[in-house]
Write an enzyme that holds these catalytic residues in place. Structure first.
Site, PDB file in Angstrom:
ATOM      1  N   SER A  74     -10.063  -0.813   6.799  1.00  0.00           N
ATOM      2  CA  SER A  74      -9.433  -0.682   5.478  1.00  0.00           C
ATOM      3  C   SER A  74      -8.706  -1.913   4.967  1.00  0.00           C
ATOM      4  O   SER A  74      -8.278  -1.945   3.816  1.00  0.00           O
ATOM      5  CB  SER A  74      -8.472   0.501   5.461  1.00  0.00           C
ATOM      6  N   LYS A 112       0.843  -1.210   0.000  1.00  0.00           N
ATOM      7  CA  LYS A 112       0.000   0.000   0.000  1.00  0.00           C
ATOM      8  C   LYS A 112       0.875   1.256   0.000  1.00  0.00           C
ATOM      9  O   LYS A 112       1.882   1.313   0.717  1.00  0.00           O
ATOM     10  CB  LYS A 112      -0.905  -0.032   1.237  1.00  0.00           C
ATOM     11  N   SER A 171      -9.813   1.415   2.548  1.00  0.00           N
ATOM     12  CA  SER A 171      -8.970   2.200   1.685  1.00  0.00           C
ATOM     13  C   SER A 171      -7.856   1.410   0.998  1.00  0.00           C
ATOM     14  O   SER A 171      -7.297   1.880   0.017  1.00  0.00           O
ATOM     15  CB  SER A 171      -8.335   3.324   2.512  1.00  0.00           C
TER      16      SER A 171
HETATM   17  N1  GLN Z   1     -13.591   3.575   5.794  1.00  0.00           N
HETATM   18  C1  GLN Z   1     -12.688   4.095   6.749  1.00  0.00           C
HETATM   19  C2  GLN Z   1     -12.692   5.598   6.734  1.00  0.00           C
HETATM   20  O1  GLN Z   1     -13.112   6.119   5.768  1.00  0.00           O
HETATM   21  C3  GLN Z   1     -11.343   3.603   6.383  1.00  0.00           C
HETATM   22  C4  GLN Z   1     -10.269   4.043   7.294  1.00  0.00           C
HETATM   23  C5  GLN Z   1      -9.120   3.126   7.280  1.00  0.00           C
HETATM   24  O2  GLN Z   1      -9.218   2.024   7.792  1.00  0.00           O
HETATM   25  N2  GLN Z   1      -8.001   3.580   6.779  1.00  0.00           N
HETATM   26  O3  GLN Z   1     -12.300   6.249   7.637  1.00  0.00           O
END
Ligand code: GLN
Length: 471
Positions: free
Chosen positions: A177, A78, A153
């Site tokens: 995420s 990532k 994400s």
């Molecule tokens: N869906 C979560 C957010 O929008 C994702 C955050 C994450 O785990 N990086 O905050």
């Protein structure tokens, strides 16, 4: 011919050990696949130009007997995890040309084992989102259905693995995420105990919530990666010393609590039906299912969407157009800040900076931030107490299956609801695993998620393998 569809880390290791193919040949197959598929899927933002040299270094470890299970294994990383000398943009324009000056601890550890990094993967900007659509570099498509999102994400890492453009992948979790993209792409995804894996060298989103997490095609792959990365690191002040990790010693764990009241509404019918079928399967292999109540956990999402933006607004204040990253000219310092940040950050990042600054501001701090922190404590207490009665907490991973590209972008609250089952684990710091649990009529994967007590990832692997063996 290497059949990469059914390849796992252990199988690849065995073949590399026997010399059936070399690390270079393995890497080349993935590079070829990336070349064919990445244009369309956009899982990778960059494919590294030194992949074959990395593979040669790995090969030497097989010749000199120092190879481990991860030697020569091609990874997707990532774009929020620093690799020395490579760009790390967090999929933001503001870090477009930022080159990491050091290796994150997870990368250092994987390098020692001779893992091969294929490239850096797309994601929601600064990890904010559930669909990989907030990236400054275009959306990532779900390899199982190109009209749909891969989740977010860490959507690029999930899509790389699900599209056979890597054999393993790393993501990060602040709230779902890893688990949500794993669910949307039919993979296993692990949110690790807070403090289990070093956060040193990970671009932060919410420091009290962030953790690195592995994706795998099966539970064993995830376990192998976790075992290799889970250790104390003095470079991370939140890393937990090994001797403090043996807090829970339960054995023979078969009792699963289901908080039905949390998903009476808002869960797609087909997701609910699949969940019930999974429960029957678990019963058939000797697991006991009991009802539990988590009255405070229904406020998890509300607390998360106060605590996280507060931490985001603080973290992102370092991007000022002066020290590094994108910078816009201006007549004075204030204008440089304004224009650099206004143009460098995307809409979702700006929304969260505003929200976070608001909840931390004088006069609102007590009403919002402080209250959310108190609610978080209550949720922690509730989850920890529940683990005195049961060994696992089980829910669907996400209330829906992978949605269409373009959907939910105009409705942030609908997007935030994807995190509804993720938030309790992140707020509490317990580990949680997302496991594939079948497909719907359109071929989209379902997923269920287990939580376990702090530092009991081993229990998650056990129940995951029990379910896999049933298939
Ligand atoms: N869906 C979560 C957010 O929008 C994702 C955050 C994450 O785990 N990086 O905050």
């Amino acid at each position: 011919m290497i059949d990469i569809k059914s390849l796992t880390i252990e199988k690849a290791h065995e073949s590399l050990q026997k010399g059936e193919y070399s690390c270079k040949e393995l890497a080349e197959i993935y590079l070829k696949n990336i070349l064919e598929k990445n244009k369309e899927i956009n899982a990778y933002l960059e494919v590294f130009d030194d992949v074959l040299e990395q593979a040669e270094i790995a090969q030497k470890m097989f010749s000199d007997g120092s190879a481990t299970l991860l030697t020569g294994i091609p990874f997707a990383i990532k774009d929020i995890i620093l690799i020395k000398g490579k760009k790390a943009s967090a999929a933001s324009k503001i870090l477009e040309n930022y080159v990491a000056s050091y290796d994150s601890t997870v990368i250092k550890d994987l390098k020692k084992e001779g893992a091969v990094f294929l490239g850096r993967t797309n994601m929601d900007e600064f990890a904010m989102g559930s669909s990989s659509q907030t990236s400054a570099y275009g959306v990532t498509r779900n390899p199982l259905d190109l009209s749909r999102v891969p989740g977010g994400s860490s959507g690029g890492s999930a899509a790389a693995l699900a599209g056979n453009m890597s054999l393993a992948a790393l993501g990060t979790e602040t709230c779902g995420s890893v688990r949500e993209p794993a669910a949307f792409c039919g993979l296993v995804g692990l949110r690790t105990t807070y403090g289990a894996i070093s956060r040193n060298g990970i671009i932060p989103m919410g420091n009290s919530l962030d953790q690195v997490g592995p994706f795998g095609k099966n539970v064993r792959d995830v376990e192998i990666i976790f075992n290799s990365l889970s250790r104390y690191d003095k470079e991370d002040s939140t890393s937990v010393p090994m001797e403090l990790r043996n807090v829970d010693s339960r054995k023979d764990c078969k009792k699963i609590g289901v908080p039905w009241h949390l998903f009476e509404d808002g869960v797609d019918k087909e997701v609910g039906d699949n969940f019930k079928q999974s429960i029957e399967k678990l019963k058939s292999i000797g697991y006991e299912i009991v009802d539990i109540e988590l009255p405070y956990s229904k406020y998890s999402l509300a607390a998360y969407y106060i605590i996280m933006p507060a931490e985001v607004s603080t973290n992102l204040s370092r991007f000022d157009g002066m020290r590094y990253g994108f910078s816009h000219d201006g007549k004075d310092l204030a204008e440089v800040y304004k224009k650099s940040r206004g143009e460098g950050f995307g809409k979702e990042a700006r929304r969260r900076i505003l929200l976070g600054t608001y909840v931390l501001s004088h006069g609102y701090y007590d009403a919002y931030y402080n209250k959310a922190i108190k609610v978080r404590e209550k949720i922690k207490e509730e989850i920890v107490n529940t683990f005195k009665k049961v060994d696992f907490i089980l829910t669907p991973t996400v209330p829906i299956t992978a949605f269409k590209i373009g959907e939910k972008m105009d409705d942030p609250v609908a997007m935030y609801l994807c995190d509804i089952f993720s938030a309790p684990a992140n707020l509490t710091g317990v580990p949680s695993i997302a496991l594939p649990s079948g497909f719907n009529k359109e071929g989209l994967p379902f997923s269920i998620q287990f939580m376990a007590p702090h530092f009991r990832e081993d229990l998650l692997f056990k129940v995951g393998k029990d379910l896999e063996n049933l298939k």
